[in-house]
Design a protein around this motif. Sequence first.
Motif: not given
Length: 195
Positions: A13-16, A26-30, A37-43, A66-75
């Motif tokens: 990811x790149x954040x302009x 200048x900020x990048x992340x993975x 439905x779960x993920x971690x993100x580091x920037x 970051x910790x992220x949760x992707x609710x199935x109902x909103x996909x």
Amino acid sequence: TFPLLQQPKLAFKYDPTALLVVTPAIQFGLEFKIAKNQALQLEYGYITDFFNSSKSDFDGYKIKGEYRFYPEVFKSRSDLTFLGVQYMYKQVNTRGSATVWRDNNTYQEIVDVEVLNKTNAFYLFAGKTIKLSNQFYLENVIGLGGKSLNIKVVKPEDVTLREVLPRNGFLLGRGEGEMDYVTFLYSFKFIYKIK
């Protein structure tokens, strides 16, 4: 029926929007999937005055987790909605000059000083990832949280500051010490799906 869009297993990811603040970065992340439905993100962001043609008078860095949760109902077929929590640490070192009192306020002098700004922040957020192609996505995030800012001026022991550094607006009226406040979060990112 068409399959629902699923979160990437690994994405770059790149954040302009990190360039559009008082201390641009200048900020990048993975982002990497840790469970269904779960993920971690580091920037990581490198901070300096990219828009100043002469030498920058500040630099620093910021890191985010970051910790992220992707609710199935909103996909859907073309986008993903997510909820999460973010921690951010930012350090900015500003170099400049200030008019100061010296030797128990017996005379004034202009001296070089360095201001250290350290920020800790936590956010709750929601966002949406929009699919452009199989590999490319866009992401919008909004959130609300709290920041703790610590400002320290590095100066000789006999110096008393008469004024805060005028060069950087984010310092005006704050002086030294701790400051806590509520803050908003917004980011827009370009995403490349690695897998």
